[in-house]
Enzyme design. Structure first.
Site, PDB file in Angstrom:
ATOM      1  N   ARG A 199       0.808  -1.214   0.000  1.00 24.14           N
ATOM      2  CA  ARG A 199       0.000   0.000   0.000  1.00 24.14           C
ATOM      3  C   ARG A 199       0.848   1.274   0.000  1.00 24.14           C
ATOM      4  O   ARG A 199       0.597   2.193  -0.782  1.00 24.14           O
ATOM      5  CB  ARG A 199      -0.917   0.011   1.242  1.00 24.14           C
ATOM      6  CG  ARG A 199      -2.176  -0.830   1.108  1.00 24.14           C
ATOM      7  CD  ARG A 199      -2.584  -1.405   2.442  1.00 24.14           C
ATOM      8  NE  ARG A 199      -1.550  -2.286   2.949  1.00 24.14           N
ATOM      9  CZ  ARG A 199      -1.422  -3.569   2.556  1.00 24.14           C
ATOM     10  NH1 ARG A 199      -2.278  -4.073   1.701  1.00 24.14           N
ATOM     11  NH2 ARG A 199      -0.449  -4.319   3.019  1.00 24.14           N
ATOM     12  N   THR A 200       1.838   1.345   0.867  1.00 22.70           N
ATOM     13  CA  THR A 200       2.591   2.592   0.988  1.00 22.70           C
ATOM     14  C   THR A 200       3.373   2.893  -0.281  1.00 22.70           C
ATOM     15  O   THR A 200       3.325   4.002  -0.823  1.00 22.70           O
ATOM     16  CB  THR A 200       3.534   2.538   2.203  1.00 22.70           C
ATOM     17  OG1 THR A 200       2.769   2.288   3.382  1.00 22.70           O
ATOM     18  CG2 THR A 200       4.275   3.859   2.362  1.00 22.70           C
ATOM     19  N   HIS A 211       5.448   6.062  11.333  1.00 21.12           N
ATOM     20  CA  HIS A 211       4.917   5.971   9.967  1.00 21.12           C
ATOM     21  C   HIS A 211       3.963   7.154   9.800  1.00 21.12           C
ATOM     22  O   HIS A 211       2.744   6.998   9.782  1.00 21.12           O
ATOM     23  CB  HIS A 211       4.187   4.645   9.788  1.00 21.12           C
ATOM     24  CG  HIS A 211       3.895   4.269   8.367  1.00 21.12           C
ATOM     25  ND1 HIS A 211       4.051   5.151   7.314  1.00 21.12           N
ATOM     26  CD2 HIS A 211       3.444   3.101   7.820  1.00 21.12           C
ATOM     27  CE1 HIS A 211       3.711   4.533   6.186  1.00 21.12           C
ATOM     28  NE2 HIS A 211       3.351   3.300   6.469  1.00 21.12           N
ATOM     29  N   LYS A 255      26.792  -4.094  -0.732  1.00 16.76           N
ATOM     30  CA  LYS A 255      28.240  -3.902  -0.862  1.00 16.76           C
ATOM     31  C   LYS A 255      28.818  -3.081   0.284  1.00 16.76           C
ATOM     32  O   LYS A 255      30.016  -2.800   0.305  1.00 16.76           O
ATOM     33  CB  LYS A 255      28.557  -3.217  -2.190  1.00 16.76           C
ATOM     34  CG  LYS A 255      28.021  -3.938  -3.411  1.00 16.76           C
ATOM     35  CD  LYS A 255      28.234  -3.114  -4.677  1.00 16.76           C
ATOM     36  CE  LYS A 255      27.612  -3.784  -5.888  1.00 16.76           C
ATOM     37  NZ  LYS A 255      27.756  -2.972  -7.130  1.00 16.76           N
ATOM     38  N   ARG A 267      11.584   3.696   3.302  1.00 18.42           N
ATOM     39  CA  ARG A 267      11.189   2.766   4.371  1.00 18.42           C
ATOM     40  C   ARG A 267      12.421   1.955   4.745  1.00 18.42           C
ATOM     41  O   ARG A 267      13.110   1.432   3.860  1.00 18.42           O
ATOM     42  CB  ARG A 267      10.058   1.837   3.926  1.00 18.42           C
ATOM     43  CG  ARG A 267       9.823   0.685   4.910  1.00 18.42           C
ATOM     44  CD  ARG A 267       8.562  -0.071   4.626  1.00 18.42           C
ATOM     45  NE  ARG A 267       7.385   0.752   4.922  1.00 18.42           N
ATOM     46  CZ  ARG A 267       6.143   0.290   4.888  1.00 18.42           C
ATOM     47  NH1 ARG A 267       5.902  -0.963   4.573  1.00 18.42           N
ATOM     48  NH2 ARG A 267       5.135   1.091   5.165  1.00 18.42           N
TER      49      ARG A 267
END
Length: 308
Positions: A57-58, A136, A87, A108
């Site tokens: 959704r986000t 959030h 890396k 995120r």
């Protein structure tokens, strides 16, 4: 409230009038979208979505929001395994590089505080799309917007929050926004292992928000204006045994949902596992899919505010 530069914490949004203005923009975005009247104020702008944790959704709503506003998207859905992080590249170096390609970054990350660290060195706006068990903020904005749309008010509410309050970053961001409004009462329902962290309880006390903690949902359903269910987050547990001990603590079925007041709403940031039975979806009180759609328009409003 100062002009937005980055969106890192819900606590940045400390003015209810500012929120009302943002919600009005989101509402206009929805109307324009329905009537195919959207303009392209972000034409030529690019949003980079850097996701080190899974998302549906986000990430999709950010990308759809940018494209509906006429902008473009650079996307990385599995940065933890498919970027230069494998890396050994630091988040600071990643942000320095990506900010040369994009006009804004939605990130995120699995570590709390990463979005804030990114914002400190980024020359372009950074939006926190979830940082570990931290916050959030765009989900919280979506949640409050949903409550306003569904109930027509944000004051005088009884909000019952259920489930994983320890790890639930959506809850951690929602509480400061609820604290802006008058006569809001909060019930915190969770197993003792998943109790809301002390710093958030102290914040509620500081803001004089009436709250009550319980391990039992019985007796609260009938009083709720908003019943907000959260997923017990398996990925945050050290062992499967610890997760299994609490995963089925609260399961909302159709009979329980019918005990809510007729005008009450059921919310969930999704994804769900088994905490809301699919049979509840047909209940008019079930607002969680409408809530998810609202996230598109909130993120459109934010992107326009930051970049237009």
């Amino acid at each position: 409230m100062e002009k937005l530069r980055h969106v890192i914490s819900a606590r940045q949004f400390d003015d209810p009038e500012y929120l009302n203005g943002l919600f009005d923009v989101a509402n206009q975005m929805e109307r324009d979208d329905v009537f195919r009247a959207l303009t392209d104020p972000l034409r030529g702008r690019i949003l980079a979505t850097l996701f080190y944790e899974p998302s549906t959704r986000t990430r999709f709503s950010f990308e759809a929001a940018m494209q509906k506003l006429g902008g473009g998207v650079l996307t990385a859905e599995n940065m933890r395994e498919s970027s230069s992080a494998t890396k050994g590249e630091t988040i600071e170096d990643t942000i320095r590089i990506v900010s040369g390609y994009a006009d804004a970054i939605a990130i995120r990350h699995y570590e709390q505080g990463t979005a804030e660290a990114a914002a400190r060195i980024s020359p372009v706006p950074v939006i926190n799309a979830g940082d570990g068990v931290g916050e959030h903020p765009t989900q919280a904005l979506t949640d409050v917007y949903t409550i306003r749309k569904e109930l027509g008010r944000l004051s005088g509410l009884r909000v019952v929050l259920v489930g994983d309050l320890l790890n639930g970053r959506t809850i951690h961001s929602l509480l400061p926004l609820l604290a802006l409004y008058k006569d809001v009462q909060v019930d915190l329902v969770s197993p003792w292992q998943l109790r809301l962290p002390l710093k958030h309880r102290e914040y509620l006390l500081e803001k004089h928000v009436a709250f009550h903690e319980s391990e039992k949902l019985d007796g609260l359903i009938e009083q709720a204006d908003v019943l907000y269910i959260t997923r017990v987050q398996k990925e945050r547990f050290a062992t499967v045994e610890e997760y299994d001990a609490v995963k089925d603590s609260y399961i909302l079925d159709a009979r329980m949902a019918d005990r809510l007041k007729p005008e009450a709403i059921i919310m969930h940031a999704l994804p769900r596992v088994n905490e809301i039975s699919p049979e509840v979806d047909a209940n008019a009180r079930a607002a969680y899919f409408r809530q998810a759609k609202n996230g598109l328009y909130i993120r459109m409003a934010l992107l326009k505010t930051l970049l237009a």
